[in-house]
Design a protein around this motif. Structure first.
Motif, PDB file in Angstrom:
ATOM      1  N   ASN A  14     -33.456 -18.580   3.018  1.00 17.34           N
ATOM      2  CA  ASN A  14     -34.655 -18.632   3.868  1.00 17.34           C
ATOM      3  C   ASN A  14     -34.408 -19.282   5.222  1.00 17.34           C
ATOM      4  OD1 ASN A  14     -36.176 -17.423   1.820  1.00 17.34           O
ATOM      5  ND2 ASN A  14     -36.715 -19.398   0.906  1.00 17.34           N
ATOM      6  N   TYR A  15     -33.547 -20.320   5.253  1.00 12.13           N
ATOM      7  CA  TYR A  15     -33.409 -21.106   6.476  1.00 12.13           C
ATOM      8  C   TYR A  15     -31.975 -21.168   6.996  1.00 12.13           C
ATOM      9  CZ  TYR A  15     -37.689 -22.438   4.105  1.00 12.13           C
ATOM     10  OH  TYR A  15     -38.872 -22.389   3.427  1.00 12.13           O
ATOM     11  N   GLY A  16     -31.043 -20.590   6.241  1.00 13.36           N
ATOM     12  CA  GLY A  16     -29.654 -20.570   6.670  1.00 13.36           C
ATOM     13  C   GLY A  16     -29.403 -19.773   7.943  1.00 13.36           C
ATOM     14  N   PRO A  17     -29.993 -18.560   8.092  1.00 18.20           N
ATOM     15  CA  PRO A  17     -29.758 -17.788   9.317  1.00 18.20           C
ATOM     16  C   PRO A  17     -30.137 -18.551  10.591  1.00 18.20           C
ATOM     17  CG  PRO A  17     -30.694 -16.386   7.635  1.00 18.20           C
ATOM     18  CD  PRO A  17     -30.743 -17.782   7.089  1.00 18.20           C
ATOM     19  N   ALA A  18     -31.276 -19.239  10.560  1.00 18.83           N
ATOM     20  CA  ALA A  18     -31.692 -20.015  11.730  1.00 18.83           C
ATOM     21  C   ALA A  18     -30.734 -21.178  11.974  1.00 18.83           C
ATOM     22  CB  ALA A  18     -33.114 -20.542  11.523  1.00 18.83           C
ATOM     23  N   TYR A  19     -30.267 -21.813  10.886  1.00 19.56           N
ATOM     24  CA  TYR A  19     -29.321 -22.921  11.031  1.00 19.56           C
ATOM     25  C   TYR A  19     -28.024 -22.438  11.669  1.00 19.56           C
ATOM     26  CZ  TYR A  19     -26.339 -26.883   9.809  1.00 19.56           C
ATOM     27  OH  TYR A  19     -25.468 -27.939   9.873  1.00 19.56           O
ATOM     28  N   ARG A  20     -27.511 -21.302  11.214  1.00 17.61           N
ATOM     29  CA  ARG A  20     -26.267 -20.765  11.774  1.00 17.61           C
ATOM     30  C   ARG A  20     -26.428 -20.419  13.244  1.00 17.61           C
ATOM     31  NH1 ARG A  20     -25.159 -18.413   6.209  1.00 17.61           N
ATOM     32  NH2 ARG A  20     -26.859 -16.959   6.591  1.00 17.61           N
ATOM     33  N   GLN A  21     -27.578 -19.903  13.592  1.00 19.20           N
ATOM     34  CA  GLN A  21     -27.798 -19.519  14.992  1.00 19.20           C
ATOM     35  C   GLN A  21     -27.865 -20.743  15.902  1.00 19.20           C
ATOM     36  OE1 GLN A  21     -31.340 -17.187  15.578  1.00 19.20           O
ATOM     37  NE2 GLN A  21     -30.917 -16.781  17.733  1.00 19.20           N
ATOM     38  N   VAL A  22     -28.596 -21.765  15.484  1.00 19.30           N
ATOM     39  CA  VAL A  22     -28.749 -22.966  16.302  1.00 19.30           C
ATOM     40  C   VAL A  22     -27.434 -23.736  16.400  1.00 19.30           C
ATOM     41  CG1 VAL A  22     -29.888 -25.216  16.428  1.00 19.30           C
ATOM     42  CG2 VAL A  22     -31.205 -23.183  15.812  1.00 19.30           C
ATOM     43  N   ASN A  23     -26.634 -23.704  15.317  1.00 14.12           N
ATOM     44  CA  ASN A  23     -25.397 -24.485  15.277  1.00 14.12           C
ATOM     45  C   ASN A  23     -24.152 -23.623  15.441  1.00 14.12           C
ATOM     46  OD1 ASN A  23     -26.245 -27.420  14.322  1.00 14.12           O
ATOM     47  ND2 ASN A  23     -27.488 -25.964  13.155  1.00 14.12           N
ATOM     48  N   ALA A  24     -24.302 -22.476  16.090  1.00 13.35           N
ATOM     49  CA  ALA A  24     -23.161 -21.588  16.311  1.00 13.35           C
ATOM     50  C   ALA A  24     -22.035 -22.338  17.023  1.00 13.35           C
ATOM     51  CB  ALA A  24     -23.588 -20.381  17.141  1.00 13.35           C
ATOM     52  N   VAL A  27     -20.254 -24.869  13.003  1.00  8.51           N
ATOM     53  CA  VAL A  27     -20.134 -24.683  11.556  1.00  8.51           C
ATOM     54  C   VAL A  27     -18.781 -24.038  11.296  1.00  8.51           C
ATOM     55  CG1 VAL A  27     -21.186 -23.717   9.481  1.00  8.51           C
ATOM     56  CG2 VAL A  27     -22.629 -24.314  11.431  1.00  8.51           C
ATOM     57  N   SER A  28     -17.962 -24.671  10.463  1.00  8.99           N
ATOM     58  CA  SER A  28     -16.603 -24.183  10.225  1.00  8.99           C
ATOM     59  C   SER A  28     -16.616 -22.905   9.395  1.00  8.99           C
ATOM     60  CB  SER A  28     -15.771 -25.252   9.509  1.00  8.99           C
ATOM     61  OG  SER A  28     -16.235 -25.439   8.188  1.00  8.99           O
ATOM     62  N   LEU A  29     -15.497 -22.199   9.414  1.00  6.73           N
ATOM     63  CA  LEU A  29     -15.386 -20.975   8.632  1.00  6.73           C
ATOM     64  C   LEU A  29     -15.542 -21.242   7.135  1.00  6.73           C
ATOM     65  CD1 LEU A  29     -14.907 -17.955   8.506  1.00  6.73           C
ATOM     66  CD2 LEU A  29     -12.437 -18.398   8.542  1.00  6.73           C
ATOM     67  N   PRO A  30     -14.904 -22.289   6.568  1.00 10.23           N
ATOM     68  CA  PRO A  30     -15.135 -22.576   5.140  1.00 10.23           C
ATOM     69  C   PRO A  30     -16.609 -22.843   4.832  1.00 10.23           C
ATOM     70  CG  PRO A  30     -13.175 -23.730   5.881  1.00 10.23           C
ATOM     71  CD  PRO A  30     -13.830 -23.163   7.111  1.00 10.23           C
ATOM     72  N   GLN A  31     -17.322 -23.520   5.724  1.00 13.18           N
ATOM     73  CA  GLN A  31     -18.735 -23.784   5.500  1.00 13.18           C
ATOM     74  C   GLN A  31     -19.552 -22.494   5.537  1.00 13.18           C
ATOM     75  OE1 GLN A  31     -19.337 -26.647   8.657  1.00 13.18           O
ATOM     76  NE2 GLN A  31     -19.104 -28.396   7.265  1.00 13.18           N
ATOM     77  N   LEU A  32     -19.224 -21.607   6.472  1.00 13.44           N
ATOM     78  CA  LEU A  32     -19.918 -20.317   6.550  1.00 13.44           C
ATOM     79  C   LEU A  32     -19.680 -19.505   5.283  1.00 13.44           C
ATOM     80  CD1 LEU A  32     -19.195 -19.340  10.271  1.00 13.44           C
ATOM     81  CD2 LEU A  32     -21.397 -20.027   9.289  1.00 13.44           C
ATOM     82  N   LYS A  33     -18.437 -19.545   4.772  1.00 16.69           N
ATOM     83  CA  LYS A  33     -18.121 -18.820   3.549  1.00 16.69           C
ATOM     84  C   LYS A  33     -18.932 -19.349   2.368  1.00 16.69           C
ATOM     85  CE  LYS A  33     -13.330 -17.532   4.683  1.00 16.69           C
ATOM     86  NZ  LYS A  33     -11.893 -17.754   4.306  1.00 16.69           N
ATOM     87  N   VAL A  34     -19.077 -20.664   2.287  1.00 11.99           N
ATOM     88  CA  VAL A  34     -19.845 -21.260   1.194  1.00 11.99           C
ATOM     89  C   VAL A  34     -21.308 -20.851   1.276  1.00 11.99           C
ATOM     90  CG1 VAL A  34     -20.725 -23.452   0.279  1.00 11.99           C
ATOM     91  CG2 VAL A  34     -18.299 -23.205   0.813  1.00 11.99           C
ATOM     92  N   MET A  35     -21.875 -20.882   2.463  1.00 12.46           N
ATOM     93  CA  MET A  35     -23.269 -20.467   2.631  1.00 12.46           C
ATOM     94  C   MET A  35     -23.462 -19.021   2.174  1.00 12.46           C
ATOM     95  SD  MET A  35     -24.410 -22.212   6.259  1.00 12.46           S
ATOM     96  CE  MET A  35     -26.151 -21.802   6.019  1.00 12.46           C
ATOM     97  N   SER A  36     -22.587 -18.144   2.619  1.00  9.05           N
ATOM     98  CA  SER A  36     -22.707 -16.731   2.261  1.00  9.05           C
ATOM     99  C   SER A  36     -22.547 -16.520   0.761  1.00  9.05           C
ATOM    100  CB  SER A  36     -21.661 -15.903   3.022  1.00  9.05           C
ATOM    101  OG  SER A  36     -21.878 -15.964   4.417  1.00  9.05           O
ATOM    102  N   ALA A  37     -21.593 -17.235   0.150  1.00  9.40           N
ATOM    103  CA  ALA A  37     -21.354 -17.086  -1.284  1.00  9.40           C
ATOM    104  C   ALA A  37     -22.572 -17.527  -2.088  1.00  9.40           C
ATOM    105  CB  ALA A  37     -20.126 -17.884  -1.694  1.00  9.40           C
TER     106      ALA A  37
END
Length: 399
Positions: A14-24, A27-37
């Protein structure tokens, strides 16, 4: 255990997409992978299968799990399988629980240098126990240990520390005798703490000299070698925290502990209370309270909650469970066989393996039908993004 009505996956979806956009860019690649998983775990996005009972005809859909080690829903089965393997290694001796903690100021360096500092934390704590135990004035034996890294406190703050499980004794230097420690006592924690402090600070200084540390913000000035040495000096005089808990009550108690700690993530789904675009509320334990109810509810901004969860994502390929000394993987089986012979135990005891205190232990094909106990078989497989053709109520379970 009932399925929690709110999950980390819901917060991320629900709120991850907005977080990724604001913190582009932050956020490290491993963190992005964890969110997506976690977002995709046990959903149609990963596919799955339909299982049917050969006896009563009961059907259910099993969505595939992400199997990410930071996902709260995937750790129960992983812990169960790991414990079954470790049960074969248990010895009929006392086991001790020792905790090594870093000072908060040192932990700030680990925040920016997790691979270097967490690795050093493992090595320094293991070397400390092996060295003190080998001292003829202490135990005079070669010991083994299993170490587990946790990086969080109950409030999701950054708090790196090592939980270590150690058998109460070891092999004599010549390998011909089992030397047991005193009943209820392993090693002096103050002696352990002082050697740990020295080994860790020396290792940290070596890492700095080798250019393995980076610094940001108000720690940027520590990039200079002389400045860093001066900054470290006071920590050599402070008392570091090493805590030894009373021995476990037997092999079952050791496995119960391991089920809670080895595959734990920063926060379980069952601790979540509520979440919306502004705030996430969760239960936490206030250890500053010496007596009475420690359970409280903390409310963080949704952005801060996601940030705190992500700071506990480990670097790719970094092992958070490690074995040392007699229990090192290369010689573990040989050493355990030798110890059992010396103790007069021919076969490993097989204590009951407790169910891990984690998320739901999911129904799989090796488990019977929940309706009649019959055998469950796969009757359909569907791939990522597909929907099953068979009509069946979906279940939150791994395939």
């Amino acid at each position: 255990m009932p399925r929690p009505r709110l999950e980390i996956a819901d917060v991320f979806r629900n709120y991850g997409p907005a977080y990724r956009q604001v913190n582009a860019g932050h956020v490290s690649l491993p963190q992005l992978k964890v969110m997506s998983a976690i977002e995709a775990c046990r959903s149609e996005a990963l596919g799955g299968h339909v299982a049917g009972c050969a006896k009563c005809g009961h059907h259910h859909i099993a969505y595939n799990s992400c199997k990410n080690r930071h996902c709260p829903k995937c750790q129960g089965p992983a812990a169960r399988d790991w414990m079954e393997a470790r049960a074969e290694d248990l010895l009929p001796v006392e086991y001790f629980h020792v905790v090594f903690t870093l000072p908060a100021e040192i932990a700030r360096i680990a925040y920016w240098n997790p691979r270097s500092v967490y690795g050093l934390l493992f090595r320094a704590s293991a070397e400390t126990v092996k060295t003190i135990a080998a001292d003829p004035k202490r135990l005079g034996a070669r010991v083994g240990m299993t170490s587990v890294l946790h990086t969080w406190g109950s409030a999701l703050t950054h708090h790196p520390h090592i939980h270590m499980i150690v058998p109460g004794g070891g092999l004599s230097p010549d390998g011909t005798r089992w030397i047991a420690c005193k009943p209820g006592f392993f090693l002096h924690v103050r002696v352990l703490a002082r050697l740990f402090r020295r080994l860790f600070l020396d290792g940290l200084k070596d890492s700095h000299r080798a250019g393995q540390l980076t610094f940001f913000g108000d720690l940027d000035h520590l990039a200079q070698q002389d400045t860093f040495a001066q900054w470290l000096a006071p920590f050599r005089k402070t008392e570091w925290v090493v805590y030894a808990k009373p021995p476990f009550g037997g092999p079952e108690a050791v496995l119960a502990y391991l089920s809670r700690y080895t595959h734990r993530v920063a926060i379980s789904n069952h601790r979540l209370v509520s979440a919306d675009a502004d705030t996430v509320a969760f239960r936490w334990k206030d250890y500053r309270i010496k007596s009475g109810d420690r359970q409280k509810v903390m409310r963080l901004s949704t952005v801060e909650f996601i940030r705190r969860f992500l700071i506990h994502v480990l670097p790719d390929g970094f092992h958070r469970i490690r074995h040392y000394g007699l229990l090192a993987s290369s010689a573990r089986k040989t050493n355990i066989t030798t110890i059992r012979d010396l103790l007069g135990v021919q076969h490993a005891e097989q204590p009951h393996t407790p169910e891990p205190e984690s998320e739901i232990i999911t129904l799989t094909l090796r488990e019977p039908c929940p309706c009649c106990g019959g055998q469950m078989r796969i009757i359909e497989i569907f791939r990522r993004g597909q929907k099953p053709m068979s009509r069946a109520p979906p279940r939150e379970q791994a395939a």
